[in-house]
Design an enzyme around this catalytic site. Structure first.
Site, PDB file in Angstrom:
ATOM      1  N   CYS A  70     -41.193  -9.461  19.555  1.00 40.32           N
ATOM      2  CA  CYS A  70     -41.827  -8.399  20.348  1.00 40.32           C
ATOM      3  C   CYS A  70     -43.127  -8.827  21.021  1.00 40.32           C
ATOM      4  O   CYS A  70     -43.644  -8.110  21.871  1.00 40.32           O
ATOM      5  CB  CYS A  70     -42.060  -7.164  19.470  1.00 40.32           C
ATOM      6  SG  CYS A  70     -43.061  -7.460  18.002  1.00 40.32           S
ATOM      7  N   HIS A  71     -43.683  -9.989  20.699  1.00 41.24           N
ATOM      8  CA  HIS A  71     -44.985 -10.416  21.244  1.00 41.24           C
ATOM      9  C   HIS A  71     -44.865 -11.844  21.752  1.00 41.24           C
ATOM     10  O   HIS A  71     -45.165 -12.781  21.009  1.00 41.24           O
ATOM     11  CB  HIS A  71     -46.055 -10.328  20.151  1.00 41.24           C
ATOM     12  CG  HIS A  71     -47.449 -10.487  20.643  1.00 41.24           C
ATOM     13  ND1 HIS A  71     -48.108 -11.688  20.647  1.00 41.24           N
ATOM     14  CD2 HIS A  71     -48.324  -9.593  21.131  1.00 41.24           C
ATOM     15  CE1 HIS A  71     -49.335 -11.528  21.095  1.00 41.24           C
ATOM     16  NE2 HIS A  71     -49.489 -10.264  21.392  1.00 41.24           N
ATOM     17  N   PHE A  72     -44.480 -12.106  22.825  1.00 44.44           N
ATOM     18  CA  PHE A  72     -44.021 -11.328  23.962  1.00 44.44           C
ATOM     19  C   PHE A  72     -42.570 -11.715  24.233  1.00 44.44           C
ATOM     20  O   PHE A  72     -42.252 -12.891  24.127  1.00 44.44           O
ATOM     21  CB  PHE A  72     -44.862 -11.637  25.193  1.00 44.44           C
ATOM     22  CG  PHE A  72     -46.315 -11.269  25.053  1.00 44.44           C
ATOM     23  CD1 PHE A  72     -46.724  -9.976  25.321  1.00 44.44           C
ATOM     24  CD2 PHE A  72     -47.255 -12.203  24.647  1.00 44.44           C
ATOM     25  CE1 PHE A  72     -48.065  -9.621  25.216  1.00 44.44           C
ATOM     26  CE2 PHE A  72     -48.594 -11.858  24.534  1.00 44.44           C
ATOM     27  CZ  PHE A  72     -48.997 -10.565  24.813  1.00 44.44           C
ATOM     28  N   ILE A  77     -45.395 -15.435  20.895  1.00 45.54           N
ATOM     29  CA  ILE A  77     -46.667 -15.898  20.344  1.00 45.54           C
ATOM     30  C   ILE A  77     -47.028 -14.987  19.171  1.00 45.54           C
ATOM     31  O   ILE A  77     -46.902 -13.762  19.282  1.00 45.54           O
ATOM     32  CB  ILE A  77     -47.799 -15.819  21.397  1.00 45.54           C
ATOM     33  CG1 ILE A  77     -47.461 -16.659  22.622  1.00 45.54           C
ATOM     34  CG2 ILE A  77     -49.131 -16.252  20.805  1.00 45.54           C
ATOM     35  CD1 ILE A  77     -48.373 -16.395  23.811  1.00 45.54           C
TER      36      ILE A  77
END
Length: 169
Positions: A70-72, A77
């Site tokens: 989810c990041h990103f 990351i």
């Protein structure tokens, strides 16, 4: 000197997250997925750069860790705030390890420098925390520490004057 060992495996950290290590109402690590370490390799109340205590821990990095998805999306990351939270978690753990009573909470941090990233190809994060102050009075139980996070041996996060307290409330 603490009555607890000076290193902890994953099962002991999970026991701490359930409130079983230091007892009910005392310092407790978060449960997965917010538990940001897999083992503690060293902990003391009188070691470290300032002789006020230290703690060293490791976190195994796997490409399937929850935050990479989810990041990103498309550019995975590890959020820097999770590395900072790992440092706070370990600072509070050290206070509980000393036998000091109360639940831990972060009070703040004086300075944060992020100089690298944790991508899925990294293998190991190492947290290193050196206490500059550890005090227990009738009204306050607190640790102040500096810390670094290394990814595969490269320093990627540095903090100064990180503060964690224990409160019986």
């Amino acid at each position: 000197m603490s009555a607890f060992p000076s290193s902890f495996d994953k099962e002991a950290l999970l026991a701490c997250s359930r409130g079983e290590l230091f007892g009910p109402g005392n310092a407790q690590l978060p449960a997965p997925p917010m538990l940001m370490m897999d083992r503690i390799t060293e902990v003391s109340s009188d070691g470290g750069a300032h002789g006020k205590g230290h703690i060293v821990a490791e976190f195994d990095i796997h490409p399937d860790l929850w935050f990479f998805e989810c990041h990103f999306p498309g550019n995975p990351i590890m959020p820097g705030c999770l590395g900072l939270d790992g440092l706070w978690q370990l600072t509070g753990f050290n206070l509980g390890w000393r036998g000091w009573q109360g639940r831990g909470y972060a009070l703040g941090v004086g300075e944060v420098k992020l100089t690298g990233m944790v991508r899925p190809d990294r293998k190991l994060l190492t947290y290193k925390i050196d206490f500059t102050k550890a005090l227990q009075t009738r009204r306050l139980t607190m640790g102040v520490a500096d810390g670094i996070v290394e990814a595969d041996g490269d320093v990627i996060y540095q903090v100064k004057d990180m503060k964690v307290a224990l409160s019986e409330a």
